[in-house]
Design a protein around this motif. Sequence first.
Motif, PDB file in Angstrom:
ATOM      1  N   ALA A  79      56.246  42.993 -92.557  1.00 46.46           N
ATOM      2  CA  ALA A  79      57.411  43.156 -93.440  1.00 46.46           C
ATOM      3  C   ALA A  79      58.021  44.541 -93.280  1.00 46.46           C
ATOM      4  CB  ALA A  79      57.010  42.905 -94.888  1.00 46.46           C
ATOM      5  N   ASN A  80      57.181  45.570 -93.230  1.00 47.06           N
ATOM      6  CA  ASN A  80      57.674  46.946 -93.095  1.00 47.06           C
ATOM      7  C   ASN A  80      58.222  47.219 -91.699  1.00 47.06           C
ATOM      8  OD1 ASN A  80      57.055  47.603 -95.758  1.00 47.06           O
ATOM      9  ND2 ASN A  80      54.992  48.285 -95.234  1.00 47.06           N
ATOM     10  N   GLU A  81      57.506  46.745 -90.697  1.00 44.34           N
ATOM     11  CA  GLU A  81      57.894  47.002 -89.307  1.00 44.34           C
ATOM     12  C   GLU A  81      59.265  46.408 -88.975  1.00 44.34           C
ATOM     13  OE1 GLU A  81      57.470  48.753 -85.663  1.00 44.34           O
ATOM     14  OE2 GLU A  81      56.015  48.916 -87.302  1.00 44.34           O
ATOM     15  N   PHE A  82      59.531  45.231 -89.511  1.00 45.71           N
ATOM     16  CA  PHE A  82      60.786  44.544 -89.171  1.00 45.71           C
ATOM     17  C   PHE A  82      61.758  44.461 -90.339  1.00 45.71           C
ATOM     18  CE2 PHE A  82      57.645  43.111 -86.116  1.00 45.71           C
ATOM     19  CZ  PHE A  82      58.296  43.399 -84.938  1.00 45.71           C
ATOM     20  N   ALA A  83      61.435  45.157 -91.414  1.00 42.84           N
ATOM     21  CA  ALA A  83      62.286  45.190 -92.607  1.00 42.84           C
ATOM     22  C   ALA A  83      62.704  43.777 -93.022  1.00 42.84           C
ATOM     23  CB  ALA A  83      63.511  46.081 -92.380  1.00 42.84           C
ATOM     24  N   ILE A  84      61.693  42.931 -93.196  1.00 45.18           N
ATOM     25  CA  ILE A  84      61.955  41.553 -93.607  1.00 45.18           C
ATOM     26  C   ILE A  84      61.215  41.248 -94.899  1.00 45.18           C
ATOM     27  CG2 ILE A  84      62.398  40.691 -91.276  1.00 45.18           C
ATOM     28  CD1 ILE A  84      59.545  39.519 -91.304  1.00 45.18           C
ATOM     29  N   ASP A  85      61.606  40.174 -95.503  1.00 44.07           N
ATOM     30  CA  ASP A  85      60.989  39.674 -96.727  1.00 44.07           C
ATOM     31  C   ASP A  85      59.510  39.358 -96.470  1.00 44.07           C
ATOM     32  OD1 ASP A  85      60.502  36.742 -98.210  1.00 44.07           O
ATOM     33  OD2 ASP A  85      61.492  38.259 -99.467  1.00 44.07           O
ATOM     34  N   LYS A  86      58.663  39.589 -97.476  1.00 49.60           N
ATOM     35  CA  LYS A  86      57.227  39.335 -97.312  1.00 49.60           C
ATOM     36  C   LYS A  86      56.942  37.854 -97.061  1.00 49.60           C
ATOM     37  CE  LYS A  86      55.322  43.265 -99.770  1.00 49.60           C
ATOM     38  NZ  LYS A  86      54.484  43.732-100.878  1.00 49.60           N
ATOM     39  N   LYS A  87      57.731  36.980 -97.666  1.00 47.71           N
ATOM     40  CA  LYS A  87      57.513  35.538 -97.440  1.00 47.71           C
ATOM     41  C   LYS A  87      57.773  35.175 -95.973  1.00 47.71           C
ATOM     42  CE  LYS A  87      58.133  33.467-101.963  1.00 47.71           C
ATOM     43  NZ  LYS A  87      56.840  32.836-102.093  1.00 47.71           N
ATOM     44  N   ALA A  88      58.802  35.754 -95.391  1.00 51.27           N
ATOM     45  CA  ALA A  88      59.110  35.490 -93.979  1.00 51.27           C
ATOM     46  C   ALA A  88      58.003  36.071 -93.099  1.00 51.27           C
ATOM     47  CB  ALA A  88      60.460  36.090 -93.605  1.00 51.27           C
ATOM     48  N   ALA A  89      57.520  37.249 -93.444  1.00 47.02           N
ATOM     49  CA  ALA A  89      56.431  37.879 -92.686  1.00 47.02           C
ATOM     50  C   ALA A  89      55.160  37.038 -92.793  1.00 47.02           C
ATOM     51  CB  ALA A  89      56.189  39.290 -93.206  1.00 47.02           C
ATOM     52  N   GLU A  90      54.881  36.540 -94.000  1.00 38.88           N
ATOM     53  CA  GLU A  90      53.694  35.704 -94.210  1.00 38.88           C
ATOM     54  C   GLU A  90      53.792  34.416 -93.398  1.00 38.88           C
ATOM     55  OE1 GLU A  90      51.703  33.077 -97.767  1.00 38.88           O
ATOM     56  OE2 GLU A  90      52.688  34.953 -98.341  1.00 38.88           O
ATOM     57  N   LEU A  91      54.960  33.799 -93.402  1.00 42.14           N
ATOM     58  CA  LEU A  91      55.153  32.572 -92.637  1.00 42.14           C
ATOM     59  C   LEU A  91      54.913  32.817 -91.151  1.00 42.14           C
ATOM     60  CD1 LEU A  91      55.948  29.598 -92.400  1.00 42.14           C
ATOM     61  CD2 LEU A  91      58.337  30.337 -92.324  1.00 42.14           C
ATOM     62  N   ARG A  92      55.475  33.887 -90.622  1.00 39.27           N
ATOM     63  CA  ARG A  92      55.304  34.190 -89.195  1.00 39.27           C
ATOM     64  C   ARG A  92      53.838  34.431 -88.875  1.00 39.27           C
ATOM     65  NH1 ARG A  92      58.833  35.767 -84.937  1.00 39.27           N
ATOM     66  NH2 ARG A  92      60.298  34.710 -86.305  1.00 39.27           N
ATOM     67  N   LEU A  93      53.152  35.153 -89.743  1.00 38.23           N
ATOM     68  CA  LEU A  93      51.730  35.431 -89.533  1.00 38.23           C
ATOM     69  C   LEU A  93      50.921  34.128 -89.566  1.00 38.23           C
ATOM     70  CD1 LEU A  93      49.665  37.664 -89.058  1.00 38.23           C
ATOM     71  CD2 LEU A  93      49.462  37.914 -91.541  1.00 38.23           C
ATOM     72  N   ARG A  94      51.251  33.254 -90.502  1.00 35.82           N
ATOM     73  CA  ARG A  94      50.553  31.959 -90.574  1.00 35.82           C
ATOM     74  C   ARG A  94      50.849  31.120 -89.327  1.00 35.82           C
ATOM     75  NH1 ARG A  94      48.083  30.975 -95.317  1.00 35.82           N
ATOM     76  NH2 ARG A  94      48.738  32.179 -97.132  1.00 35.82           N
ATOM     77  N   GLU A  95      52.085  31.146 -88.859  1.00 31.95           N
ATOM     78  CA  GLU A  95      52.442  30.400 -87.648  1.00 31.95           C
ATOM     79  C   GLU A  95      51.672  30.908 -86.434  1.00 31.95           C
ATOM     80  OE1 GLU A  95      57.038  29.089 -88.686  1.00 31.95           O
ATOM     81  OE2 GLU A  95      56.688  31.011 -87.665  1.00 31.95           O
ATOM     82  N   MET A  96      51.327  32.174 -86.458  1.00 30.45           N
ATOM     83  CA  MET A  96      50.576  32.780 -85.354  1.00 30.45           C
ATOM     84  C   MET A  96      49.062  32.752 -85.629  1.00 30.45           C
ATOM     85  SD  MET A  96      52.739  33.551 -83.095  1.00 30.45           S
ATOM     86  CE  MET A  96      54.224  32.659 -83.424  1.00 30.45           C
ATOM     87  N   LYS A  97      48.660  31.857 -86.535  1.00 33.86           N
ATOM     88  CA  LYS A  97      47.241  31.638 -86.875  1.00 33.86           C
ATOM     89  C   LYS A  97      46.548  32.895 -87.401  1.00 33.86           C
ATOM     90  CE  LYS A  97      47.495  27.437 -85.158  1.00 33.86           C
ATOM     91  NZ  LYS A  97      48.419  26.640 -85.903  1.00 33.86           N
ATOM     92  N   GLY A  98      47.329  33.750 -88.054  1.00 34.52           N
ATOM     93  CA  GLY A  98      46.750  34.955 -88.653  1.00 34.52           C
ATOM     94  C   GLY A  98      46.589  36.114 -87.683  1.00 34.52           C
TER      95      GLY A  98
END
Length: 109
Positions: A79-98
């Motif tokens: 979220a901080n690195e790409f200045a994005i919403d935490k929900k979007a960051a969480e989704l991306r992390l989950r899509e990448m299997k953590g």
Amino acid sequence: MGSHEGEVRDDSNKESQQAAQALERVTDHVEERQLDENKVHKAMVALAEADKANREAQRKREKELAAVKISAEDVEVIANEFAIDKKAAELRLREMKGDLEAALKSYFD
């Protein structure tokens, strides 16, 4: 008089033919409309089934993603690195299997 009656019969026959043709046109129109209505109905049923399948697939995907273990710290990093919403960051992390590294790299692909 005989020739006059023949003309009447011809006119009557002509009118009958015209009436029959008009009736046939109406019948054809009704049949075409029923065929069109059947096509529309079949298309609507197919769309409803496809929509149901899509919703089921989406629910399954959301369940799978929710089961992925992730770190709150990793979400913060993205979220901080790409200045994005935490929900979007969480989704991306989950899509990448953590996998934090894979999630970070995915923004550059």
